[in-house]
Design an enzyme around this catalytic site. Structure first.
Site, PDB file in Angstrom:
ATOM      1  N   ARG A   1      -8.223 -29.555 -52.121  1.00  0.00           N
ATOM      2  CA  ARG A   1      -7.228 -28.546 -53.312  1.00  0.00           C
ATOM      3  C   ARG A   1      -6.157 -29.168 -53.463  1.00  0.00           C
ATOM      4  NH1 ARG A   1      -4.318 -25.231 -49.934  1.00  0.00           N
ATOM      5  NH2 ARG A   1      -5.325 -24.988 -47.518  1.00  0.00           N
TER       6      ARG A   1
ATOM      7  N   TYR B   1     -17.895 -23.526 -33.166  1.00  0.00           N
ATOM      8  CA  TYR B   1     -16.331 -24.139 -33.975  1.00  0.00           C
ATOM      9  C   TYR B   1     -16.163 -24.917 -31.699  1.00  0.00           C
ATOM     10  CZ  TYR B   1     -11.493 -25.448 -33.268  1.00  0.00           C
ATOM     11  OH  TYR B   1     -10.396 -25.788 -33.733  1.00  0.00           O
TER      12      TYR B   1
END
Ligand code: SER
Length: 316
Positions: free
Chosen positions: A37, A143
């Site tokens: 983005r 993670y």
């Protein structure tokens, strides 16, 4: 010829400041920023930018060939708290992006790679205080598992294929330019915004949860110093422990109160408490200090003053 650098995930918390710092050092045109983005104007207007999904190996290679990239900083990742909610997506993003970059380096299409690891590689069976460079590592989060696996792959690609990959186990990072998203240490950034906005903050970790932390200026300098170090002096090709300071939410609130005496903090621990409890309280980074001369500059007091000063200036 000047080297060309590609940053993947350039609009994130680290990527934004890393891009600007590298553009200052190497010249704007030599540093290509990319993300899925667009980012803030300061980043977009300061040099070349590409919309790029780092899980797409072909698209990445096209950008590398088009710009003649020889160094990649892979900053795209899903952080600890979000990754618990989307395990498949986190694994896919955190691992496939790394494989895409390591493969380009193995094929000699790029010559050097930076990949961030984290204190999340450690788990509840790791010694909690002054956690050593090499120790028990049984991460319990999605993670942490992805970062631990990534570290093994970095070391493997270095040993097996001579890939020049370099990595740091970042502590929680405190920054004012770009907010973090989806991490367990994010409270240490949110608290400053709320201190200035409303004068109070409700913390999602308990008062005495001590975690290793670092001001972004130190993290960026560490990254650049490691990438400029002589490769022969680097004894660690998985990822280096990196230390600056450790504090708890109560201690951070105390530091803020020295500048804003009326600041109030409340505690409502959520699922992130378990994640934080599995991580170290403090880190031994002696190998980073001896191999490439690492020295932090920001402690809790200096970080607190810098954050309040910079955020006040932003508010105008
Ligand atoms: N700051 C990260 C997180 O909280 C740790 O690397 O997920």
């Amino acid at each position: 010829m000047a080297k060309t650098i590609l940053i993947l995930g350039a609009c994130g918390q680290i990527g934004t400041e890393l891009t600007l710092a590298l553009r200052d050092l190497h010249g704007s045109e030599s540093v290509v920023a990319s993300d899925i983005r667009e980012g803030d104007a300061g980043l977009m207007d300061s040099g070349p930018f590409e919309i790029l999904d780092a899980t797409n190996a072909d698209a990445m290679e096209e950008v590398v060939v088009h710009y003649g990239v020889d160094e990649i900083y892979l900053m795209a990742a899903m952080l600890s708290a979000t990754a618990e909610k989307f395990p498949d997506r986190a694994w896919n993003l955190n691992m496939n992006t790394l494989f895409n970059v390591l493969k380009l380096a193995k094929e000699k299409k790029i010559s050097r790679v930076f990949w961030p690891s984290s204190i999340a590689v450690f788990g509840s069976t790791t010694p909690k205080e002054n956690t050593p460079q090499a120790t028990v590592m049984e991460p319990s989060t999605v993670y942490g598992i992805s970062k631990q696996s990534g570290e093994r792959w970095c070391a493997y690609y270095h040993r097996k294929f001579g890939v020049d990959v370099r990595s740091l186990r970042y502590p929680g990072l405190i920054s004012w330019k770009t907010q973090p998203g989806g991490g367990t240490t994010d409270y240490a950034v949110e608290i400053f915004h709320e201190a200035l906005r409303s004068g109070s903050y409700t913390c999602f970790l308990g008062p005495n949860t001590r975690l290793p932390m670092m001001y972004m200026d130190d993290a960026i300098r560490a990254t650049i110093e490691l990438m400029r170090a002589d490769g022969d002096s680097l004894g660690v090709r998985s990822s280096y422990n990196l230390n600056a300071m450790s504090f708890s939410p109560a201690e951070l609130a105390g530091a803020i109160r020295r500048e804003i005496p009326s600041f109030e903090i409340a505690y409502e621990p959520d699922f992130r408490q378990d994640i934080a409890d599995s991580w170290p309280s403090s880190i031994d980074d002696s190998q980073a200090r001896s191999d490439w001369g690492w020295r932090p500059e920001y402690d809790l007091e200096k970080t607190t003053s810098a954050m309040l000063r910079e955020l006040r200036a932003l508010q105008g």
